[in-house]
Write a protein that holds these residues in place. Structure first.
Motif, short mmCIF file in Angstrom:
data_model
loop_
_atom_site.label_atom_id
_atom_site.label_comp_id
_atom_site.label_asym_id
_atom_site.label_seq_id
_atom_site.Cartn_x
_atom_site.Cartn_y
_atom_site.Cartn_z
N LEU A 172 -0.95 76.78 172.55
CA LEU A 172 -2.09 76.87 171.64
C LEU A 172 -2.03 78.15 170.82
O LEU A 172 -2.20 78.13 169.59
CB LEU A 172 -3.39 76.81 172.45
N LEU A 173 -1.77 79.27 171.49
CA LEU A 173 -1.69 80.56 170.81
C LEU A 173 -0.50 80.60 169.86
O LEU A 173 -0.60 81.10 168.74
CB LEU A 173 -1.57 81.67 171.86
N GLY A 174 0.63 80.04 170.29
CA GLY A 174 1.82 80.02 169.44
C GLY A 174 1.61 79.20 168.19
O GLY A 174 2.01 79.59 167.09
N GLY A 175 0.96 78.03 168.34
CA GLY A 175 0.67 77.20 167.18
C GLY A 175 -0.28 77.88 166.21
O GLY A 175 -0.09 77.81 164.99
N THR A 176 -1.28 78.56 166.74
CA THR A 176 -2.24 79.27 165.90
C THR A 176 -1.58 80.43 165.15
O THR A 176 -1.85 80.66 163.96
CB THR A 176 -3.41 79.81 166.75
N ALA A 177 -0.70 81.15 165.85
CA ALA A 177 0.03 82.26 165.22
C ALA A 177 0.92 81.74 164.09
O ALA A 177 1.03 82.36 163.02
CB ALA A 177 0.86 82.99 166.26
N LEU A 178 1.56 80.60 164.33
CA LEU A 178 2.41 80.01 163.29
C LEU A 178 1.58 79.56 162.10
O LEU A 178 1.99 79.72 160.94
CB LEU A 178 3.19 78.83 163.88
N LYS A 179 0.40 79.00 162.38
CA LYS A 179 -0.51 78.58 161.30
C LYS A 179 -0.93 79.78 160.47
O LYS A 179 -1.02 79.70 159.23
CB LYS A 179 -1.74 77.92 161.93
N TRP A 180 -1.20 80.90 161.11
CA TRP A 180 -1.63 82.12 160.42
C TRP A 180 -0.50 82.72 159.59
O TRP A 180 -0.72 83.15 158.46
CB TRP A 180 -2.13 83.13 161.44
N ARG A 181 0.73 82.72 160.15
CA ARG A 181 1.84 83.38 159.48
C ARG A 181 2.55 82.48 158.48
O ARG A 181 2.97 82.93 157.41
CB ARG A 181 2.85 83.86 160.54
N TYR A 182 2.69 81.19 158.82
CA TYR A 182 3.41 80.25 157.95
C TYR A 182 2.58 78.97 157.83
O TYR A 182 2.92 77.94 158.44
CB TYR A 182 4.79 79.93 158.52
N SER A 183 1.50 79.04 157.09
CA SER A 183 0.55 77.93 157.02
C SER A 183 1.17 76.65 156.44
O SER A 183 0.87 75.55 156.90
CB SER A 183 -0.69 78.33 156.21
N LYS A 184 2.03 76.80 155.44
CA LYS A 184 2.65 75.61 154.84
C LYS A 184 3.58 74.91 155.83
O LYS A 184 3.60 73.68 155.93
CB LYS A 184 3.42 76.01 153.57
N LEU A 185 4.37 75.71 156.55
CA LEU A 185 5.25 75.14 157.57
C LEU A 185 4.43 74.45 158.66
O LEU A 185 4.81 73.37 159.15
CB LEU A 185 6.12 76.24 158.18
N ALA A 186 3.32 75.07 159.03
CA ALA A 186 2.46 74.49 160.07
C ALA A 186 1.94 73.13 159.65
O ALA A 186 1.89 72.19 160.45
CB ALA A 186 1.29 75.44 160.37
N GLU A 187 1.56 73.01 158.38
CA GLU A 187 1.05 71.73 157.87
C GLU A 187 2.14 70.66 157.88
O GLU A 187 1.85 69.47 158.08
CB GLU A 187 0.50 71.90 156.45
N ILE A 188 3.38 71.08 157.67
CA ILE A 188 4.49 70.13 157.63
C ILE A 188 4.83 69.60 159.02
O ILE A 188 5.06 68.40 159.21
CB ILE A 188 5.74 70.79 157.00
N ILE A 189 4.85 70.50 160.02
CA ILE A 189 5.29 70.09 161.36
C ILE A 189 4.17 69.59 162.25
O ILE A 189 4.42 68.95 163.27
CB ILE A 189 6.04 71.24 162.06
N LYS A 190 2.92 69.86 161.87
CA LYS A 190 1.79 69.44 162.71
C LYS A 190 1.76 67.93 162.95
O LYS A 190 1.58 67.50 164.11
CB LYS A 190 0.46 69.90 162.08
N PRO A 191 1.95 67.08 161.93
CA PRO A 191 1.93 65.63 162.19
C PRO A 191 3.00 65.19 163.18
O PRO A 191 2.78 64.25 163.95
CB PRO A 191 2.18 65.02 160.80
N THR A 192 4.14 65.87 163.18
CA THR A 192 5.21 65.52 164.11
C THR A 192 4.78 65.75 165.56
O THR A 192 4.96 64.87 166.42
CB THR A 192 6.48 66.35 163.82
N PHE A 193 4.21 66.91 165.83
CA PHE A 193 3.74 67.20 167.19
C PHE A 193 2.57 66.30 167.58
O PHE A 193 2.44 65.92 168.75
CB PHE A 193 3.34 68.67 167.31
#
Length: 285
Positions: free
Chosen positions: A146-167
């Motif tokens: 949970l913390l890792g995903g949130t950190a990735l969302k904060w640092r690389y929001s566009k990448l987070a949006e791309i990979i979120k549907p996959t997870f």
């Protein structure tokens, strides 16, 4: 062959838990953990509903409907863990208070990490559980993703949006795999849920939990509905972690967890559908 399938079922649970928590973390910025704390009264009522009244409700249910030990343990584990991400899908559908739903889920998930290992010695006094082992498992499998995903969302929001549907898809797929494998491998244990009062206990648990959350979620109708659903749909990920670590040989425990979680989703979908219809009618007037 059965041993291999059982090991794969256990592995599927771990993949489901980690992918669910990663997907959840990829959905939120760190500030969203803090914003809900502004309404302290509502947060306190939410915590009371989930971590005091629901466990008390479970105790009453088990006094009225005696269950096999494994089924009782499964119900207790679901009662002790709160903060399911599935709630957000329903809240989005009925157009309720999404900001409160996000904050509520994050707070309940975080408190569960502390509450669950500490409370089990009181909720299951006749059963020996390793609280430290549970706490470490919850930390590694739930909090860190949970913390890792949130950190990735904060640092690389566009990448987070791309990979979120996959997870999110991985989470859904492996939840289906878990249910399918456990049904196939332990169908007799699942049938026992229906023949010993387990299904009735699960239904009462879900409906009463929703009522508790709804009554404490006021004064706004939106927050009442959100807290109702957030209280009824329990944290299956946390329950699975504890079940795997302490009750892997008692398939009735896993059976009850799956039955309660599945039933809560079905009942809350029916309720959200009815709320959605009423919302649409009011908008058309």
């Amino acid at each position: 062959m059965e041993v291999i399938l059982q090991q794969f079922a256990n592995l599927s649970i771990l993949i489901y838990i980690v992918s669910t928590m990663l997907s959840m973390g990829l959905s939120f910025f760190p500030k969203q953990f803090i914003e809900p704390l502004q309404d302290k009264k509502l947060i306190l009522k939410s915590l009371a509903a989930n971590f005091i009244l629901v466990p008390l409700l479970t105790y009453i249910i088990l006094q009225l409907i005696p269950l096999q030990p494994g089924l009782a343990i499964g119900l207790v584990l679901m009662a002790a863990g709160a903060g399911s991400p599935f709630m957000l899908k329903l809240v989005q559908f009925i157009k309720a208070d999404m900001a409160f739903a996000v904050g509520l889920m994050l707070i309940l998930s975080t408190v569960t990490l502390i509450y669950l290992p500490l409370s089990l010695s009181f909720l299951l006094p006749d059963i020996s559980v390793n609280s430290l082992s549970i706490a470490v498992s919850l930390l590694v499998l739930i909090f860190l993703p949970l913390l890792g995903g949130t950190a990735l969302k904060w640092r690389y929001s566009k990448l987070a949006e791309i990979i979120k549907p996959t997870f999110n898809q991985i989470s859904n797929i492996f939840l289906f795999v878990v249910v399918l494998l456990y049904l196939g491998l332990n169908y007799q244990d699942f049938l026992s849920v229906f023949g010993t009062g387990g299904l009735l206990a699960a239904l009462i648990f879900v409906l009463a939990s929703y009522f508790i959350g709804y009554m404490l979620g006021g004064p706004s109708k939106n927050t009442k509905t959100v807290l109702g659903m957030g209280t009824a749909i329990r944290n299956s990920s946390a329950a699975f972690v504890v079940a795997l670590a302490n009750f892997s040989a008692q398939y009735e425990v896993m059976a009850m967890i799956i039955v309660v979680y599945s039933l809560s989703i079905i009942v809350m979908m029916l309720i959200s559908g009815e709320i959605g219809k009423r919302t649409k009618k009011s908008e058309d007037i």
